[in-house]
Write a protein that holds these residues in place. Sequence first.
Motif, PDB file in Angstrom:
ATOM      1  N   ALA A  89      11.002  -1.867   6.158  1.00  0.00           N
ATOM      2  CA  ALA A  89      11.921  -0.735   6.289  1.00  0.00           C
ATOM      3  C   ALA A  89      11.763  -0.065   7.649  1.00  0.00           C
ATOM      4  CB  ALA A  89      11.661   0.282   5.172  1.00  0.00           C
ATOM      5  N   LEU A  90      10.540   0.009   8.138  1.00  0.00           N
ATOM      6  CA  LEU A  90      10.288   0.614   9.445  1.00  0.00           C
ATOM      7  C   LEU A  90      10.703  -0.303  10.586  1.00  0.00           C
ATOM      8  CD1 LEU A  90       8.989   2.919  11.105  1.00  0.00           C
ATOM      9  CD2 LEU A  90       6.818   1.704  10.900  1.00  0.00           C
ATOM     10  N   LEU A  91      10.505  -1.593  10.406  1.00  0.00           N
ATOM     11  CA  LEU A  91      10.748  -2.549  11.483  1.00  0.00           C
ATOM     12  C   LEU A  91      12.228  -2.830  11.712  1.00  0.00           C
ATOM     13  CD1 LEU A  91       9.141  -4.331  13.471  1.00  0.00           C
ATOM     14  CD2 LEU A  91       9.236  -6.154  11.768  1.00  0.00           C
ATOM     15  N   GLN A  92      13.014  -2.801  10.649  1.00  0.00           N
ATOM     16  CA  GLN A  92      14.424  -3.164  10.775  1.00  0.00           C
ATOM     17  C   GLN A  92      15.171  -2.331  11.815  1.00  0.00           C
ATOM     18  OE1 GLN A  92      15.836  -5.780   9.505  1.00  0.00           O
ATOM     19  NE2 GLN A  92      17.897  -5.362  10.243  1.00  0.00           N
ATOM     20  N   PRO A  93      15.060  -0.982  11.816  1.00  0.00           N
ATOM     21  CA  PRO A  93      15.745  -0.201  12.860  1.00  0.00           C
ATOM     22  C   PRO A  93      15.257  -0.536  14.264  1.00  0.00           C
ATOM     23  CG  PRO A  93      15.022   1.224  11.064  1.00  0.00           C
ATOM     24  CD  PRO A  93      14.392  -0.109  10.844  1.00  0.00           C
ATOM     25  N   VAL A  94      13.973  -0.860  14.385  1.00  0.00           N
ATOM     26  CA  VAL A  94      13.413  -1.204  15.693  1.00  0.00           C
ATOM     27  C   VAL A  94      13.999  -2.515  16.194  1.00  0.00           C
ATOM     28  CG1 VAL A  94      11.290  -1.741  16.943  1.00  0.00           C
ATOM     29  CG2 VAL A  94      11.279   0.024  15.178  1.00  0.00           C
ATOM     30  N   SER A 149      16.493  -4.752   5.743  1.00  0.00           N
ATOM     31  CA  SER A 149      16.617  -6.206   5.764  1.00  0.00           C
ATOM     32  C   SER A 149      16.983  -6.731   4.379  1.00  0.00           C
ATOM     33  CB  SER A 149      15.310  -6.855   6.236  1.00  0.00           C
ATOM     34  OG  SER A 149      14.328  -6.758   5.239  1.00  0.00           O
ATOM     35  N   ASP A 150      17.677  -7.863   4.348  1.00  0.00           N
ATOM     36  CA  ASP A 150      18.014  -8.475   3.069  1.00  0.00           C
ATOM     37  C   ASP A 150      16.754  -8.867   2.298  1.00  0.00           C
ATOM     38  OD1 ASP A 150      17.317 -10.389   4.898  1.00  0.00           O
ATOM     39  OD2 ASP A 150      19.000 -11.733   4.504  1.00  0.00           O
ATOM     40  N   ALA A 173       9.382 -13.966  11.730  1.00  0.00           N
ATOM     41  CA  ALA A 173       9.796 -14.824  12.834  1.00  0.00           C
ATOM     42  C   ALA A 173      11.307 -15.046  12.812  1.00  0.00           C
ATOM     43  CB  ALA A 173       9.065 -16.159  12.768  1.00  0.00           C
ATOM     44  N   ALA A 174      11.859 -15.250  11.613  1.00  0.00           N
ATOM     45  CA  ALA A 174      13.306 -15.424  11.493  1.00  0.00           C
ATOM     46  C   ALA A 174      14.048 -14.156  11.899  1.00  0.00           C
ATOM     47  CB  ALA A 174      13.663 -15.810  10.055  1.00  0.00           C
ATOM     48  N   MET A 175      13.526 -12.992  11.527  1.00  0.00           N
ATOM     49  CA  MET A 175      14.130 -11.711  11.925  1.00  0.00           C
ATOM     50  C   MET A 175      14.066 -11.538  13.438  1.00  0.00           C
ATOM     51  SD  MET A 175      12.622  -9.231   8.904  1.00  0.00           S
ATOM     52  CE  MET A 175      13.214  -7.728   9.691  1.00  0.00           C
ATOM     53  N   ALA A 212      17.291   7.971  11.956  1.00  0.00           N
ATOM     54  CA  ALA A 212      18.381   7.971  10.979  1.00  0.00           C
ATOM     55  C   ALA A 212      18.417   6.645  10.232  1.00  0.00           C
ATOM     56  CB  ALA A 212      19.718   8.218  11.678  1.00  0.00           C
ATOM     57  N   ASP A 213      18.247   5.553  10.970  1.00  0.00           N
ATOM     58  CA  ASP A 213      18.223   4.240  10.331  1.00  0.00           C
ATOM     59  C   ASP A 213      17.042   4.117   9.376  1.00  0.00           C
ATOM     60  OD1 ASP A 213      20.467   3.476  11.680  1.00  0.00           O
ATOM     61  OD2 ASP A 213      19.389   2.400  13.269  1.00  0.00           O
ATOM     62  N   PHE A 214      15.879   4.616   9.833  1.00  0.00           N
ATOM     63  CA  PHE A 214      14.709   4.565   8.962  1.00  0.00           C
ATOM     64  C   PHE A 214      14.903   5.450   7.740  1.00  0.00           C
ATOM     65  CE2 PHE A 214      10.546   6.278   7.663  1.00  0.00           C
ATOM     66  CZ  PHE A 214       9.963   5.100   7.233  1.00  0.00           C
ATOM     67  N   GLY A 215      15.571   6.598   7.925  1.00  0.00           N
ATOM     68  CA  GLY A 215      15.834   7.490   6.790  1.00  0.00           C
ATOM     69  C   GLY A 215      16.678   6.806   5.723  1.00  0.00           C
ATOM     70  N   LYS A 216      17.706   6.085   6.161  1.00  0.00           N
ATOM     71  CA  LYS A 216      18.543   5.357   5.195  1.00  0.00           C
ATOM     72  C   LYS A 216      17.738   4.281   4.482  1.00  0.00           C
ATOM     73  CE  LYS A 216      21.778   4.146   8.066  1.00  0.00           C
ATOM     74  NZ  LYS A 216      23.006   3.487   8.574  1.00  0.00           N
ATOM     75  N   ALA A 217      16.925   3.577   5.268  1.00  0.00           N
ATOM     76  CA  ALA A 217      16.108   2.523   4.671  1.00  0.00           C
ATOM     77  C   ALA A 217      15.116   3.109   3.675  1.00  0.00           C
ATOM     78  CB  ALA A 217      15.361   1.757   5.765  1.00  0.00           C
ATOM     79  N   PHE A 218      14.486   4.229   4.043  1.00  0.00           N
ATOM     80  CA  PHE A 218      13.502   4.840   3.157  1.00  0.00           C
ATOM     81  C   PHE A 218      14.160   5.374   1.890  1.00  0.00           C
ATOM     82  CE2 PHE A 218      10.471   8.191   1.891  1.00  0.00           C
ATOM     83  CZ  PHE A 218       9.321   7.420   1.826  1.00  0.00           C
ATOM     84  N   ALA A 219      15.364   5.950   2.028  1.00  0.00           N
ATOM     85  CA  ALA A 219      16.093   6.442   0.856  1.00  0.00           C
ATOM     86  C   ALA A 219      16.413   5.294  -0.097  1.00  0.00           C
ATOM     87  CB  ALA A 219      17.375   7.150   1.299  1.00  0.00           C
TER      88      ALA A 219
END
Length: 405
Positions: free
Chosen positions: A167-172, A240-241, A343-345, A184-191
């Motif tokens: 969840a933290l890595l995806q916005p980065v 992430s999916d 690695a795929a991400m 904001a992206d992390f907030g959505k992911a955390f929610a």
Amino acid sequence: MSSGHALLAVGGAFLAAGVIARAGARIGLPTIPLFMLAGFVFGPNTPGLSLVDDPSELGVLAGLGLVFLLFYLGLEFSLDDLAKGGRKLVWSGLIYLILNIGGGLAFGFLLGWGTREALVIAGAIGISSSAIVTKLLLEARRMNNPESRLIMGIIVIEDLFLALYLALLQPVLSGAGSFGSAMADFGKAFAFLIVMAALARWGGRVVSKLFGSADDELLTVCFVGVAVMGAAVAEEVGVSDAIGAFMVGMMLGGSKVAPRIHKLVLPLRDAFGALFFFIFGLSIDPNAVGSVVVPVLIAVALTIVLNLGAGALAARLHGFDRQAGVNIGLTVLTRGEFSLVLAAMATAAGLDSRVAPFVAGYVLLLAVIGPVAVIRSEKLSWLLPAGIVRGTSTREGRDEVARAT
């Protein structure tokens, strides 16, 4: 790609992965690196027969493999098991993560490939393979060892950390333009994680009613649909999916139909998971792997040291002896599905092209070293200095467990 060619590629992928993995299993190797090896051998970057010219043409199948792998991990995860382990278990898991994630992050920065790349490498180095660890404990017949409960507890804590880290890595990785947009992206992911965790904790009764069909066919169709939809929704909200599938699995794992789903999803996990690793192997360029041999060897050596250190500290905390500390450190040594997911991400996010071959070589090497080390762990107790761990011997601890039960 024509329909006939696509079917030929998929059938060939299954067959090649199965044959090579079966041959390797005879000498005690786990299947994950062998599936990758099969993809590498029949990929476009090696001479000889190539099943596809572009691995991205099989991207949807690889995505399904990722979904089922993480869905199964979520199904296995239990908040109740974590709570029952107590403070010592939590501290053991935190020690493991601090040493391995911290060491991986420092190593990633020392490589000088970039900050985002260092974060990916930290995760790849820091998280062991739940599937391989569980398989090793079963094959080595050590599930009844007192330290094995601790090992499984560490794996549970790793799975929880996995959810937060993704969840933290995806916005980065998505390249958020500013700190505000990243938060904001992390907030959505955390929610999203909070909502799914709440459903997993308190929505078991509702889920049981929705998926309460006595027909296995209908149950399979329903949980596959929910797993794939959950992964898609997660992707749309900036998670992430992979973590979407994990959280759906965790939600269904708290329902009354979880045992049936667990049984029904295994063939799907095995089949599509094999494709995921095979397709990842298709993308490995031997020339690129050659350029990261030295970093791979250093990372493997670093991982062995960090894992043995974490094993020694965990054993000391729980009153186990030196042999148990070695058993803990070597059993959680292997890396697998989560490292390859990262690695795929990284590849999808357009990060440094050296990251994927580095992770592939790292996973392959540890997947060979890990099982061999576990089998011979009783002869490797010298890896920890005498006196670093004091406590009940493994045999005495096993006798205590037997008397208690």
